[in-house]
Design an enzyme around this catalytic site. Sequence first.
Site, short mmCIF file in Angstrom:
data_model
loop_
_atom_site.label_atom_id
_atom_site.label_comp_id
_atom_site.label_asym_id
_atom_site.label_seq_id
_atom_site.Cartn_x
_atom_site.Cartn_y
_atom_site.Cartn_z
N HIS A 181 0.82 -1.21 0.00
CA HIS A 181 0.00 0.00 0.00
C HIS A 181 0.86 1.27 0.00
CE1 HIS A 181 0.05 -0.11 4.56
NE2 HIS A 181 0.00 1.19 4.41
N ASP A 239 1.35 -7.72 2.37
CA ASP A 239 1.39 -6.30 2.06
C ASP A 239 2.84 -5.80 1.87
OD1 ASP A 239 0.93 -3.58 1.80
OD2 ASP A 239 -0.47 -3.46 3.48
N SER A 257 4.02 2.20 8.46
CA SER A 257 3.81 1.23 7.40
C SER A 257 5.10 1.03 6.65
CB SER A 257 2.74 1.72 6.43
OG SER A 257 1.49 1.35 6.90
N1 ARG Z 1 -4.87 0.44 7.77
C1 ARG Z 1 -3.59 0.56 7.14
C2 ARG Z 1 -3.12 2.00 7.22
O1 ARG Z 1 -3.63 2.76 7.97
C3 ARG Z 1 -3.61 0.04 5.74
C4 ARG Z 1 -4.29 0.89 4.73
C5 ARG Z 1 -4.23 0.37 3.33
N2 ARG Z 1 -5.12 -0.75 3.13
C6 ARG Z 1 -6.45 -0.62 2.83
N3 ARG Z 1 -7.19 -1.69 2.72
N4 ARG Z 1 -7.00 0.55 2.66
O2 ARG Z 1 -2.60 2.69 6.40
N1 GLU Z 2 -1.30 1.34 7.57
C1 GLU Z 2 -0.65 2.36 8.36
C2 GLU Z 2 0.34 3.18 7.54
O1 GLU Z 2 0.15 3.35 6.35
C3 GLU Z 2 -0.03 1.72 9.54
C4 GLU Z 2 -1.10 1.33 10.41
C5 GLU Z 2 -1.19 2.23 11.62
O2 GLU Z 2 -1.81 3.29 11.55
O3 GLU Z 2 -0.59 1.80 12.61
O4 GLU Z 2 1.29 3.75 8.05
#
Ligand code: ARG
Ligand code: GLU
Length: 695
Positions: free
Chosen positions: A83, A219, A627
């Site tokens: 991502h 990921d 991330s």
């Molecule tokens: N929750 C993670 C973050 O905050 C992953 C986001 C990307 N994945 C998604 N399904 N949107 O960035």
């Molecule tokens: N998916 C998050 C990011 O893009 C990390 C998840 C979180 O917020 O801890 O940094």
Amino acid sequence: MRFLKFILCFIIIQVSAQQGGMWIPSLLEGMNENEMQSLGSNLTAKDIYDVNNSSLKDAIGHFNGGCTSEVISPKGLLLTNHHCGFSQIQSHSSLENDYLKDGFWAMSFDEEIPNEGLYVEFIVRIEDVTDAMLAGLTEDLSSKEKQSKIDINRNGVVKKVQKEDWQDIKIRPFYKGNQYYLFVTERFKDIRLVGAPPSSIGKFGSDTDNWVWPRHTGDFSMFRIYADKDNRPAEYSKDNQPYTPKHFLPVSLDGIEEGDFTMVFGFPGRTNEYLPTVAVEQITQKVNPSNIAIREAALKVIDAHMKVDDKIRIQYASKQARIANAWKKWIGETQGIEKSGAIDIKRQFEIDFKKAVKEKGLEDKYGTVLSEFETLYEEFETINIKRNGFVEVFIRTNELMYMMFQLAQMENAANKSDAAFEKAKASVINRLKGIHKNYNVNVDKGVFESVMPIYSDKIDASIYDKTAFTDLDTALNMLEGSAKTVLKNLNKDAAYIYAKPMIVEFYTSLEPEYQRINSKINTLQAKYMEALMTAMPEERYFPDANSTLRITYGKVNGYSPRDAIYYNPVTYLDGVIEKYVPGDYEFDVPQKLRDLYKAKDYGQYADVNGKLPVCFLGTNHTTGGNSGSPAIDAEGNLVGLNFDRVWEGTMSDIYYDPEICRNIMVDLRYVLFIIDKYAGAKHLIDEMTLVHPKK
Ligand code: ARG
Ligand code: GLU
């Protein structure tokens, strides 16, 4: 002996109860080093950060300012999340070469793809410049005077720093401006795409599984850093060479098991761990629910369209994901604050704080901080909710209103100069093109009808039938000509006429009023931080995240989200197959992966029980920006790749509870398995250093 054991046990319980925190890598000696070692680490503070010798920090790069990445080979091979590389992967994709759908693997250096604008930044060294930055700052100065003094001090500091020509300098406030650190950095700008799994692996589970455990997402994506012939940062050139890093992370094939030490090294973006209780209440009980309601209203419309129309499903996938990501996080955050009893715990803490202030004779100085917060947040509430609402409606969810917002900025620029107008116009045109690449007027109109009533009682959806901006050609047409012509026509457009008063209200009253109170809150927050550290110096304070390099550490550990449920900390490929829904947009599994599963063809990547681990949990305190951060074992080897947190623990940005806050990592063995067995890119594995620290 028994006594000693008892003591040891006590220390360990103490430490684990106290975990959490994002620490400055140059300050680990002493407390952090001891804590880490008591959790099982064999690393010294110098192994992690050293100015004179290469250390772990030399392998950690800030990826395009928003994510983290790490070097994993002597030839500058770089690992981050799928991502995090998503927009690069997307930008090289077409219908013929659909790298999002099918994945991409460069089979030689020649096939690696350059990415305009993408950069990776390393930290050369960190210096405490607090004294120089705060010199001459006395109590009697107004906050404006303080700021200008700080700016002068900053110039003085920057002038004195020793650095090479190709290096940069950053100075950032910590502990709400009670401390300052300087970073000497190196920014590499020739970063090429090396590989990415198909989205059905890299984004497996998509939104349904986002923020959720158990998780089965691979990921990750891979890039390579290129440098000039002297191994220094350079703009893209075909003559650039793969970068030789000061350090790269060896990869462990032994993986992890429950209880193992892990640390996560990266660039967390923003946390708010020292808010007064009133603020936590306002955020979780007022602002979050209001924002959630707006996003929910938008998602209801978008989801319904995506379900019945494949074209819309593809068009709105990324936008929907963006809206859903924070929506889901906020719900988890508010619930987590409730479940952990954070409000009561914070209240008790504030009672202790007041007592300490009194006992230490600091009442004159700090006695009114908490009650001042009460007053300010009360004053802040309405405007805070409304401003958030504006952002949610005009910037995050409704596309037509976002276009109007951009256009209003252009009109503003026109009042300054023709040049400013032209610049703003070019940027608006870019934005319009971006939006219309994936725009459906019915979806957006539905979103408008759904979200606008939450913000305003003036709703007129007929603007969608009259405006020029629901179509790119008519929109661009309207932007042709001089400032005068453009503005004249624009001010006759139905959507612009509708939106302009609200945008003007935003700029003339909402935003200034919000900033006025917010800056008072920030000043008070700085004083509160100082008060805490003065009145209760024995507490464990880490600076809130601010997109600078930090380490956080903990253990591989499951958790109990609800009564009678316990989540194991490791998932396996078996779980991917369990979730498999043929042809599904979120849970399809590629044929080849199913075949490898059937044949149990895991090679050297299986665990001791012959199973293939996919993801695991830890008690590392992470946030957005982490991330792509490496999860590192007790010996300094790479074992995982951080990419998410569990839903019940997303409140760790405000309050870290070791019972339910967990970060989610991909097991590096799964990453290697996908590269090697699934993608057949064994040459990349051969570049790495694979180790067996447990054997
Ligand atoms: N929750 C993670 C973050 O905050 C992953 C986001 C990307 N994945 C998604 N399904 N949107 O960035
Ligand atoms: N998916 C998050 C990011 O893009 C990390 C998840 C979180 O917020 O801890 O940094």
